[in-house]
Design a protein around this motif. Structure first.
Motif, PDB file in Angstrom:
ATOM      1  N   TYR A 158      -4.010  -2.300 -11.130  1.00 52.01           N
ATOM      2  CA  TYR A 158      -3.300  -2.120  -9.858  1.00 52.01           C
ATOM      3  C   TYR A 158      -4.306  -1.627  -8.810  1.00 52.01           C
ATOM      4  O   TYR A 158      -5.372  -1.115  -9.174  1.00 52.01           O
ATOM      5  N   GLN A 162      -3.722   2.658  -3.912  1.00 54.37           N
ATOM      6  CA  GLN A 162      -2.288   2.798  -3.657  1.00 54.37           C
ATOM      7  C   GLN A 162      -1.635   3.896  -4.502  1.00 54.37           C
ATOM      8  O   GLN A 162      -0.493   4.267  -4.268  1.00 54.37           O
ATOM      9  N   ALA A 201       7.506   0.361  -6.991  1.00 57.40           N
ATOM     10  CA  ALA A 201       7.523  -0.197  -5.638  1.00 57.40           C
ATOM     11  C   ALA A 201       7.696   0.926  -4.612  1.00 57.40           C
ATOM     12  O   ALA A 201       7.038   0.944  -3.572  1.00 57.40           O
ATOM     13  N   THR A 206       1.746  -2.603  -4.668  1.00 61.82           N
ATOM     14  CA  THR A 206       2.016  -4.017  -4.383  1.00 61.82           C
ATOM     15  C   THR A 206       1.652  -4.908  -5.570  1.00 61.82           C
ATOM     16  O   THR A 206       1.957  -6.090  -5.577  1.00 61.82           O
ATOM     17  N   ARG A 207       0.954  -4.332  -6.550  1.00 58.79           N
ATOM     18  CA  ARG A 207       0.631  -5.108  -7.766  1.00 58.79           C
ATOM     19  C   ARG A 207       0.466  -4.160  -8.936  1.00 58.79           C
ATOM     20  O   ARG A 207      -0.118  -3.098  -8.801  1.00 58.79           O
TER      21      ARG A 207
END
Ligand SMILES: C[S@@+](CC[C@H](N)C(=O)[O-])C[C@H]1O[C@@H](n2cnc3c(N)ncnc32)[C@H](O)[C@@H]1O
Length: 218
Positions: A158, A162, A201, A206-207
């Motif tokens: 990921y 983030q 989320a 986002t991944r």
């Protein structure tokens, strides 16, 4: 990660990484290692994982390594296993012969303390470590294994910016960087775990892929 970080997590019961059930990736992919019953499996940084019981039920000898005494005690108590100790902080139970847990720092273990390890199950061990510790972890692991030994490894991919680890992002490139010289590497499965996971989320991810690898010691 400093040892104190993990000891505090157990002390404060911040153990969101612990699964109440056997890990689904383990159930699905363990057979890819084609390990015979009676062979010894190492579970580094094992926490109080139920996966150790599942491996034992398959007939394997299971050796966990865990820093926290709280985790080791909880493993035996929560599974209704009497907990006996050998002199060197190694715990075992008469009811679950073949399972033992070393309460020690994984990085200090010598091969002769463990005996022959034919396979390793790594879920939330490598990815629990920040990048500056991962190379040392892999070198220590490789030093405990002889040629032909295999590893079932679960990683997460990921965007690191983030979310703070642990668990840390360990993408395919990182797996190759860490294991490429000493292991043959085979990707068994890559799963998108973001879809349907509102919690991730909401954290702004986002991944998020979970990847399952079979590694074979060269
Ligand atoms: C993210 S948890 C994962 C536990 C387990 N693998 C699971 O799937 O539930 C990481 C564990 O590693 C332990 N740990 C961290 N550093 C360690 C070290 N140097 N030696 C042994 N255990 C360690 C921590 O106490 C913690 O229980």
């Amino acid at each position: 990660m400093e040892q104190q970080f993990w000891l505090d997590r157990w002390e404060q019961r911040q153990i969101g990484f612990h699964l109440p059930e056997v890990n689904a990736h383990l159930r699905k992919h363990w057979s890819a290692l084609a390990l015979d019953a009676g062979e010894r499996v190492l579970v580094p940084l094992c926490g109080k994982s139920k996966d150790m019981l599942w491996l034992h039920e398959l007939g394997h000898l299971v050796t966990g390594v865990e820093l926290s005494h709280i985790a080791v005690q909880a493993f035996f108590a929560e599974n209704a296993l009497e907990m006996n100790m050998r002199g060197d902080n190694v715990y075992f139970s008469p009811q679950a012969r073949g399972i033992r847990v070393h309460q020690s720092d994984f990085f200090t273990l010598a091969p002769e303390q463990l005996g022959e390890i034919r396979a390793v199950y790594d879920r939330a061990a490598l990815v629990a470590l920040p990048d500056q510790m991962r190379k040392q972890y892999v070198q220590q692991l490789a030093g405990l294994l002889t040629s032909g030994a295999t590893v079932l490894l679960v990683t997460m991919d990921y965007p690191q910016e983030q979310m703070d680890g642990p668990p840390f992002n360990v993408d395919g490139k990182e797996v190759c960087r860490l294991y490429g010289e000493m292991f043959d590497i085979q990707l068994l499965e890559s799963l998108d775990v973001l879809a349907g996971n509102d919690r991730l989320a909401e954290r702004g991810l986002t991944r998020m892929l979970e990847q399952i690898w079979k590694l074979t010691r060269l």
